[in-house]
Write a protein that holds these residues in place. Structure first.
Motif, PDB file in Angstrom:
ATOM      1  N   VAL A 117       0.853  -1.200   0.000  1.00  0.00           N
ATOM      2  CA  VAL A 117       0.000   0.000   0.000  1.00  0.00           C
ATOM      3  C   VAL A 117       0.887   1.248   0.000  1.00  0.00           C
ATOM      4  N   ALA A 118       0.509   2.232  -0.794  1.00  0.00           N
ATOM      5  CA  ALA A 118       1.217   3.519  -0.804  1.00  0.00           C
ATOM      6  C   ALA A 118       0.407   4.561  -0.046  1.00  0.00           C
TER       7      ALA A 118
ATOM      8  N   ALA B  76       5.760   5.241   0.614  1.00  0.00           N
ATOM      9  CA  ALA B  76       5.233   6.609   0.688  1.00  0.00           C
ATOM     10  C   ALA B  76       6.167   7.549  -0.059  1.00  0.00           C
ATOM     11  N   THR B  77       5.640   8.700  -0.419  1.00  0.00           N
ATOM     12  CA  THR B  77       6.522   9.755  -0.915  1.00  0.00           C
ATOM     13  C   THR B  77       7.383  10.234   0.264  1.00  0.00           C
ATOM     14  N   GLY B  78       8.477  10.935  -0.067  1.00  0.00           N
ATOM     15  CA  GLY B  78       9.529  11.207   0.903  1.00  0.00           C
ATOM     16  C   GLY B  78       9.099  11.826   2.217  1.00  0.00           C
ATOM     17  N   THR B  79       8.490  12.994   2.161  1.00  0.00           N
ATOM     18  CA  THR B  79       8.162  13.679   3.404  1.00  0.00           C
ATOM     19  C   THR B  79       7.022  12.987   4.134  1.00  0.00           C
TER      20      THR B  79
ATOM     21  N   GLU C 238       8.748   2.330   3.365  1.00  0.00           N
ATOM     22  CA  GLU C 238       9.781   2.524   2.334  1.00  0.00           C
ATOM     23  C   GLU C 238       9.552   3.885   1.691  1.00  0.00           C
ATOM     24  N   ARG C 239      10.542   4.751   1.806  1.00  0.00           N
ATOM     25  CA  ARG C 239      10.350   6.119   1.307  1.00  0.00           C
ATOM     26  C   ARG C 239      10.883   6.276  -0.110  1.00  0.00           C
ATOM     27  N   LYS C 240      10.035   6.833  -0.964  1.00  0.00           N
ATOM     28  CA  LYS C 240      10.466   7.228  -2.307  1.00  0.00           C
ATOM     29  C   LYS C 240      10.890   8.696  -2.240  1.00  0.00           C
ATOM     30  N   GLU C 241      11.164   9.287  -3.402  1.00  0.00           N
ATOM     31  CA  GLU C 241      11.483  10.718  -3.440  1.00  0.00           C
ATOM     32  C   GLU C 241      10.277  11.535  -2.955  1.00  0.00           C
TER      33      GLU C 241
ATOM     34  N   ILE D 230      -3.680   2.615  -2.954  1.00  0.00           N
ATOM     35  CA  ILE D 230      -3.024   3.885  -2.648  1.00  0.00           C
ATOM     36  C   ILE D 230      -3.990   4.767  -1.880  1.00  0.00           C
ATOM     37  N   VAL D 231      -3.514   5.334  -0.786  1.00  0.00           N
ATOM     38  CA  VAL D 231      -4.241   6.416  -0.116  1.00  0.00           C
ATOM     39  C   VAL D 231      -3.471   7.695  -0.438  1.00  0.00           C
ATOM     40  N   PHE D 232      -4.118   8.587  -1.139  1.00  0.00           N
ATOM     41  CA  PHE D 232      -3.465   9.817  -1.594  1.00  0.00           C
ATOM     42  C   PHE D 232      -4.360  10.989  -1.198  1.00  0.00           C
ATOM     43  N   LEU D 233      -4.025  11.597  -0.062  1.00  0.00           N
ATOM     44  CA  LEU D 233      -4.821  12.744   0.398  1.00  0.00           C
ATOM     45  C   LEU D 233      -4.261  14.000  -0.260  1.00  0.00           C
TER      46      LEU D 233
END
Ligand SMILES: O=C(CO)COP(=O)(O)O
Length: 160
Positions: free
Chosen positions: A42-43, A72-75, A89-92, A114-117
């Motif tokens: 899951v992202a 997840a994305t980096g931040t 696991e962090r991506k950019e 994907i959960v993308f808020l």
């Protein structure tokens, strides 16, 4: 992996029809040395204004999320690991290509959801990357939640 669903390794894409590939499902396989587990993957992504909501959501669903392979994305990933005991696991960072990195996992059928808020009230400098991620989820029929109400359905649905 939820019962009744194909394992991530076997996940089939949505039917694809175009002049390049013809019609049919593409089954992606992985290198024999690939150590990736069969865990549901899951992202989690949130724009800055929505990060507090995502962190609260992750805390409320921490037990469930701990059973998943999380990216997840980096931040967003950094904040998740600071706020919870989840391993991520962090991506950019998104503006530096993180959405595209996650989109590439969607294209390879590695992701179950994907959960993308997103921040619906502010323009983002990397809007084309965001659109690309949303689009590739539709191409591959990958579950995508863009608000808290649907995020709850997604996380609980993946557990079934
Ligand atoms: O911009 C983002 C998604 O489009 C999120 O990126 P960060 O998690 O690095 O803030």
């Amino acid at each position: 992996m939820a019962s009744g669903r194909a394992s991530s390794h076997e996940k089939r894409s949505a039917p694809v029809e175009n002049k390049y590939m013809g019609t049919g499902h593409i089954t992606h396989s992985y290198r024999s040395g690939d150590q990736r587990s069969d865990m549901t993957r899951v992202a989690l992504i949130a724009h800055d204004e929505k990060k507090p909501d995502l962190l609260e959501f992750a805390q409320a669903h921490e037990t469930q999320l701990a059973a998943y392979d999380l990216i997840a994305t980096g931040t967003t990933g950094k904040r998740l690991m600071e706020t919870t005991d989840l391993e991520v696991e962090r991506k950019e960072s998104g503006p530096l290509g993180g959405d595209l990195m996650i989109g590439s996992e969607v294209a390879e059928n590695k992701l179950d959801g994907i959960v993308f808020l997103r921040d619906p009230l502010r323009a983002q400098p990397h809007e084309p990357d965001i659109s690309a991620l949303l689009r590739i989820c539709d191409v591959h029929d990958t579950a995508l939640a863009t608000n808290l109400a649907s995020a709850t359905f997604l996380i609980e649905g993946l557990a079934d």
